[in-house]
Design a protein around this motif. Structure first.
Motif, PDB file in Angstrom:
ATOM      1  N   LEU A  27      33.055  43.127  40.830  1.00  0.00           N
ATOM      2  CA  LEU A  27      33.533  44.345  41.054  1.00  0.00           C
ATOM      3  C   LEU A  27      34.581  44.674  42.045  1.00  0.00           C
ATOM      4  O   LEU A  27      34.365  45.978  43.024  1.00  0.00           O
ATOM      5  N   SER A  28      34.557  43.481  43.214  1.00  0.00           N
ATOM      6  CA  SER A  28      35.346  43.556  43.911  1.00  0.00           C
ATOM      7  C   SER A  28      34.658  44.105  45.099  1.00  0.00           C
ATOM      8  O   SER A  28      35.266  45.523  46.019  1.00  0.00           O
ATOM      9  N   LEU A  29      33.429  44.184  45.308  1.00  0.00           N
ATOM     10  CA  LEU A  29      32.471  45.083  46.581  1.00  0.00           C
ATOM     11  C   LEU A  29      33.233  43.992  48.013  1.00  0.00           C
ATOM     12  O   LEU A  29      32.858  43.264  47.708  1.00  0.00           O
ATOM     13  N   ALA A  30      32.659  44.745  48.940  1.00  0.00           N
ATOM     14  CA  ALA A  30      32.852  44.350  50.217  1.00  0.00           C
ATOM     15  C   ALA A  30      31.396  43.550  50.331  1.00  0.00           C
ATOM     16  O   ALA A  30      30.099  43.703  49.800  1.00  0.00           O
ATOM     17  N   LYS A  31      31.792  42.640  51.424  1.00  0.00           N
ATOM     18  CA  LYS A  31      30.965  41.440  51.521  1.00  0.00           C
ATOM     19  C   LYS A  31      29.524  42.048  52.137  1.00  0.00           C
ATOM     20  O   LYS A  31      28.144  41.379  51.274  1.00  0.00           O
TER      21      LYS A  31
END
Length: 304
Positions: A27-31
């Protein structure tokens, strides 16, 4: 997040660790988003364990009871929406690895977003806030640079803390911003933001930087400034500026977008500057701008 320290058995920890990779890689979500999703999911798993209920076999009715017990009727819409999004992604992940069939969250009614428009600052209030830092103090210059940059570029707090030296192109009045999902965008800076950034670099940053730190905005120890520090900083300067309204660092982003539209910027351009994936997210600022214009008209119209 250190999953090994969570109050879960080893098998659940392994599932959550795989879910973390799914959020980061697929999903390439931010940390920050990943940590929030993991926290929501951990709470749900612990709740299921307390009832001897397998989270692999739950129904929508089990989730409805959970939200009612855990949050009640007063649960904030934003919290409910994020929590549901967390669990929806968790069960989508479990579907992908063939541990469940249907996603139980699909059958839940999503909370309706509030129609209340976000708070914005007037031009005069923005000036007062930006002028609040004491430029005779070391960190007053840094704070002014942060405030000017956040307003000039419509930055989220997380975007301001993630700015790297390589992201700045001050000679061209441009910065590269890494937004949600690690999506990058190029945003112009006004003269004031460039001026105070250059002042910060020439007088402050080089005297506090720790080693080869590449973050733009640094704390007292020379490390990247935290989101919490920026929240506290904004609160401090609101008091100094005498602004008595509900304001957060995100209000600068709301104000940036609203002022652009009030001055004739088209919706698509504002969408790109903010890094919104969908123009419908940006449309809220047209309503704010129209409400502000109506307020000005009602207060100054020639005939009552």
């Amino acid at each position: 997040m250190d999953i090994s320290k969570l109050n879960l058995n080893k098998n659940d920890q392994q599932i959550l660790a795989q879910f973390e990779n799914y959020l980061l890689i697929v999903l390439s979500l931010a940390k920050n988003s990943v940590n929030a999703y993991l926290s929501d999911t951990e709470k749900w798993m612990i709740y299921c364990k307390s009832l001897n209920l397998s989270y692999l076999e739950v129904k929508a009715s089990d989730l409805e009871k959970y939200y009612q017990i855990s949050y009640g009727d007063k649960m904030a819409i934003s919290s409910a929406t994020r929590s549901l999004s967390s669990l929806h992604n968790f069960y989508s992940f479990l579907q992908d690895i063939d541990l469940i069939g249907a996603n139980p969250v699909d059958n839940l009614t999503r909370p309706q977003k509030s129609s209340v428009l976000p708070s914005v600052l007037s031009y005069e209030e923005v000036d007062r806030l930006l002028n609040a830092p004491d430029l005779n103090s070391k960190f007053g210059i840094r704070d002014r640079a942060i405030l000017e940059t956040m307003y000039a570029a419509g930055l989220r707090v997380s975007e301001a803390t993630r700015l790297e030296l390589a992201d700045l192109h001050l000679s061209m009045h441009l910065i590269n911003v890494v937004g949600k999902g690690n999506v990058e965008r190029i945003v112009p800076l006004n003269d004031a933001a460039v001026h105070f950034l250059e002042l910060y670099f020439s007088k402050i940053r080089k005297s506090i930087v720790n080693g080869n730190e590449t973050a733009v905005f640094l704390n007292y120890q020379g490390h990247p400034i935290s989101r919490q520090s920026i929240w506290k900083m904004v609160k401090k300067y609101l008091q100094i500026a005498g602004i008595d309204k509900k304001v957060t660092p995100h209000t600068l982003r709301h104000s940036f977008a609203t002022h652009l539209i009030s001055n004739g910027a088209d919706l698509r351009s504002v969408q790109e500057l903010l890094g919104h994936r969908n123009v419908s997210t940006t449309q809220i600022y047209t309503h704010i701008a129209n409400n502000l214009l109506l307020k000005v008209y009602n207060e100054t119209k020639p005939r009552k």
